[in-house]
Scaffold this active site. Sequence first.
Site, PDB file in Angstrom:
ATOM      1  N   CYS A  91       8.432   4.010   4.525  1.00 49.81           N
ATOM      2  CA  CYS A  91       7.661   3.147   3.629  1.00 49.81           C
ATOM      3  C   CYS A  91       8.635   2.506   2.641  1.00 49.81           C
ATOM      4  CB  CYS A  91       6.614   3.983   2.898  1.00 49.81           C
ATOM      5  SG  CYS A  91       5.668   2.995   1.729  1.00 49.81           S
ATOM      6  N   GLY A  92       8.678   1.177   2.631  1.00 48.05           N
ATOM      7  CA  GLY A  92       9.641   0.469   1.788  1.00 48.05           C
ATOM      8  C   GLY A  92       9.291   0.520   0.317  1.00 48.05           C
ATOM      9  N   HIS A  93       8.022   0.209  -0.018  1.00 40.87           N
ATOM     10  CA  HIS A  93       7.677   0.243  -1.449  1.00 40.87           C
ATOM     11  C   HIS A  93       7.793   1.672  -1.950  1.00 40.87           C
ATOM     12  CE1 HIS A  93       3.606   1.952  -0.746  1.00 40.87           C
ATOM     13  NE2 HIS A  93       3.734   2.304  -2.004  1.00 40.87           N
ATOM     14  N   HIS A 225      -0.878  -1.820  11.144  1.00 38.46           N
ATOM     15  CA  HIS A 225      -0.627  -2.830  10.113  1.00 38.46           C
ATOM     16  C   HIS A 225      -0.669  -4.213  10.768  1.00 38.46           C
ATOM     17  CE1 HIS A 225       1.448   0.865   8.791  1.00 38.46           C
ATOM     18  NE2 HIS A 225       1.321   0.436   7.546  1.00 38.46           N
ATOM     19  N   ASP A 250      -1.988  -3.845   1.411  1.00 36.38           N
ATOM     20  CA  ASP A 250      -0.822  -3.488   0.605  1.00 36.38           C
ATOM     21  C   ASP A 250      -0.808  -4.384  -0.626  1.00 36.38           C
ATOM     22  OD1 ASP A 250       1.600  -2.621  -0.376  1.00 36.38           O
ATOM     23  OD2 ASP A 250       2.591  -2.647   1.572  1.00 36.38           O
ATOM     24  N   CYS A 254       5.277  -5.059   0.912  1.00 36.17           N
ATOM     25  CA  CYS A 254       5.433  -4.183   2.077  1.00 36.17           C
ATOM     26  C   CYS A 254       6.867  -4.231   2.621  1.00 36.17           C
ATOM     27  CB  CYS A 254       4.431  -4.544   3.174  1.00 36.17           C
ATOM     28  SG  CYS A 254       4.337  -3.262   4.438  1.00 36.17           S
ATOM     29  N   GLY A 255       7.637  -3.193   2.278  1.00 38.59           N
ATOM     30  CA  GLY A 255       9.059  -3.174   2.668  1.00 38.59           C
ATOM     31  C   GLY A 255       9.272  -3.093   4.166  1.00 38.59           C
ATOM     32  N   THR A 256       8.497  -2.231   4.840  1.00 38.26           N
ATOM     33  CA  THR A 256       8.682  -2.133   6.290  1.00 38.26           C
ATOM     34  C   THR A 256       8.106  -3.377   6.975  1.00 38.26           C
ATOM     35  OG1 THR A 256       6.694  -0.744   6.358  1.00 38.26           O
ATOM     36  CG2 THR A 256       8.797   0.393   6.413  1.00 38.26           C
TER      37      THR A 256
HETATM   38  O1  PYC Z   1       6.221  -0.936   1.705  1.00 40.53           O
HETATM   39  O2  PYC Z   1       6.714  -0.291   3.750  1.00 40.53           O
HETATM   40  C1  PYC Z   1       5.912  -0.457   2.823  1.00 40.53           C
HETATM   41  C2  PYC Z   1       4.502  -0.064   3.018  1.00 40.53           C
HETATM   42  C3  PYC Z   1       3.936   0.447   4.147  1.00 40.53           C
HETATM   43  C4  PYC Z   1       2.594   0.644   3.862  1.00 40.53           C
HETATM   44  C5  PYC Z   1       2.385   0.269   2.565  1.00 40.53           C
HETATM   45  N1  PYC Z   1       3.562  -0.171   2.068  1.00 40.53           N
END
Ligand code: PYC
Length: 333
Positions: A91-93, A225, A250, A254-256
């Site tokens: 999870c990026g965030h 997603h 999100d 969303c980092g990923t």
């Molecule tokens: O930031 O990767 C992310 C992420 C995945 C689901 C919610 N945020």
Amino acid sequence: MRANRVFHAVDSHTEGMPTRVITGGMGVVPGATMSARRQYFVEHLDHVRRLLMNEPRGHSAMSGAILQPPTRPDADWGVLFIEVSGCLPMCGHGTIGVATVLVETGMVEVSEPLTTIRLDTPAGLVVADVEVRDGVARSVTIRNVPSFAVGLDRTVEVEGFGTVSYDMAFGGNFYAILGLDQLGIPFDRAEKQRMLDFGLAMMDAVNAGDRPVHPENPDVGGCHHVYLAAPGSTARHSRHAMAIHPGWFDRSPCGTGTSARMAQLHARGELPLHTDFRNESFIGTEFVGRLAEETAVGALPAVVPTISGRAWLTGTAQYFLDPDDPFPEGFQL
Ligand code: PYC
């Protein structure tokens, strides 16, 4: 006060999206790697995720991370990512939130102007470079796991919406990526229910047919997603709504998802290495991504993305479970 479980937490948000960082009360999850620990957690400890993420301690878009000792000698901390949706490989965030919490609570050795933290995640090693000034984490750049496009211009029949064309890419989770204009839905918060209805129907259709699976880790699979790109989005600046199972957006960019989007644009020949890509969330917050290098995952060409964003601490808490609590795993409405 009576409690048969007590969890210590530092709450934060990354560009609007919560990360509840569990710093104590969990113990060490069994498993030789973080991927094996994630699997063990899903099979035996998922009630802890539900307790901490669901109402009344969390809410329908809650997200968090559980700190663990690392399973590899080159990492500072291990992390399990938890959400209302389940236990994510990456999870990026959440990583940006964890890095900010580790710096601002002194749980890592901090040096200014740059503190590097190496995190052992279920998807692999993720390095976070934290820009620190006066003890405060000002921004975090993560070097994510290799990301790749799985298929471009795929089509699927989505119940109630007809035939839809999409790209599938991985950035730590799998993302179906498509433009909202294809669906005739305006990029407007007033339309959020239609977007969610579509996103969930799309996940069902994809997972019933071309369900994606990571070529090197069969435990990582499925599409939960859907990246809905706003009209006018380009390969340098994209706005989007990210629909996530079982039915929320999100709040962060969303980092990923940003990583998957950059891998998709690179596979299309539209985003070269070392070029800024601005990705805007549904609430208008932004991550800046770049592709650092090309690599491969199995037989697939891949890229290594970096993502920059900011997080803020919002509080500390201890979450209890009273033995008489009628909702020991919380609930979802
Ligand atoms: O930031 O990767 C992310 C992420 C995945 C689901 C919610 N945020």
